[in-house]
Scaffold this active site. Sequence first.
Site, PDB file in Angstrom:
ATOM      1  N   GLU A  36       0.116  -1.464   5.572  1.00 22.48           N
ATOM      2  CA  GLU A  36       1.152  -1.106   6.534  1.00 22.48           C
ATOM      3  C   GLU A  36       0.970   0.322   7.022  1.00 22.48           C
ATOM      4  OE1 GLU A  36       5.126   0.666   7.667  1.00 22.48           O
ATOM      5  OE2 GLU A  36       3.773   1.198   6.020  1.00 22.48           O
ATOM      6  N   ASP A  48       0.824  -1.206   0.000  1.00 23.16           N
ATOM      7  CA  ASP A  48       0.000   0.000   0.000  1.00 23.16           C
ATOM      8  C   ASP A  48       0.856   1.252   0.000  1.00 23.16           C
ATOM      9  OD1 ASP A  48       0.745  -0.788   2.662  1.00 23.16           O
ATOM     10  OD2 ASP A  48      -0.595   0.763   3.447  1.00 23.16           O
TER      11      ASP A  48
END
Length: 485
Positions: free
Chosen positions: A145, A78
């Site tokens: 994350e 991400d």
Amino acid sequence: MSEIKNLKPECIWRNFHALTQVPRPSGHLEKVQQFLLDFAKQAGVEAFKDEADNIVMRKPATPGMENRKTILLQAHMDMVPQKSPESTHDFENDPIEAYVDGEWVRAKGTTLGADDGIGVAAIMAVMEAKDLKHGPVEALITADEETGMFGANGLPENILNADILLNLDSETWGKFVIGSAGGIDVTAEMEYKDAETDPEDAALKITLKGLRGGHSGLEIHEGRANANKLMVRFLREAIVDCEARLASWHGGNMRNAIPFKAEAVITIPKENVEATKELVEEWKARFADEYKTIESGIEFFAEEVETPKNELPEEIQDNIIDAIYSCHDGVVRMIPAYPDVVETSSNLAIIDIENGKASIQILARSSREDMKEYVVNMLESCFNMAGMAVSVSGSYGGWDPNPDSAILNLLKTIYKEQNGEEALVQVDHAGLECSVILGKYPGMDVVSLGPTLRSPHTTTERCLIHTVAPFWELLKKALEVVDEK
């Protein structure tokens, strides 16, 4: 913007460019997950999505190297979705427009996503390569994350077999990270009954923008302005001197990013409109002077808007303003053994106040659990005095450094052979997933590394081109010469 595909090493930049074409903001990862699974199938390596939405890949050893230690390459899929005020970019649908700017790769009007797209691209390069020599290799590309390490926290404890973990999420080439801070999200909330606005009052929308923002783990010590902390200073004086009342406040949008923009709507007696506008100009000059060596693009202005029907009750308003004013933001303490590294900090990240609800989100970090607890208790005490309920979530521990690590010593040796100088070994304040993964797989030997990135989590995020090639050469050599089991 495909010029980045022509950069060297081609295998990393080609894969990074492919990633920029796939939307992958935190919380919306379905497209990139399928992209990675399709890539693995085409590369001929095993791959699957685990129960926490992480992508796991496995590549068997080069013939004759089956007895080498298994290396796990790890990065997160991400990216932080930040864009400039004039950008119309849709992070859920539009590709990132990356381009070469001198010695850097940047993105047009948005975050670049090199955090941690470069790490993912390196993993892809290893997985597809036919000419590398290596022992067994695993890859773990984690989900979300940036918003709480959800993928790492949900990682099953029985799917990885590696002896060594190489985290590819560090941002300075030539620095090997062997420890990082833990963190915890602190949220203060309150519901209140709106007060009716005096229909004779005027309203102003106060906007603060143009700040640098930044990564609250990497740049919290640089003294960059926090939009929420600047806004509260103005609002407190406007309430006292101009009889202002707060109707709404929205500042910041990511828990781990220093907020670069805040907006508030205030109501004021019509006869105080000009005085309030003058106060805005005074504070604009004050902010510019205070931050003249740090911030160069501060914008602070007032616009007349339609008077809202409701505003905060005066007592609630005053209590919340006082709590935000007194809330600690920035460095709390440096590490005594590493005086150049932040030990403990808090980032006043997000404020949303409107329509009977107030929410304040803070990310506290520390490499010591007792200091992390201290900051949480400090923040809880601060907001409890304002009548707000405080909750914590997303806690993760710090990663204790191991200066005698075998993989660290191997990487240091390779680095010196390839670059003619010693690598820097350091503990970082930014949170890394290593601590979470080690909690599930405690036997791994761990180091974090990567090429040089600057200003991740901001629209000035950039990757230093000439650091990518030596990073790739070191990674390849480490795979080739890793110890036997």
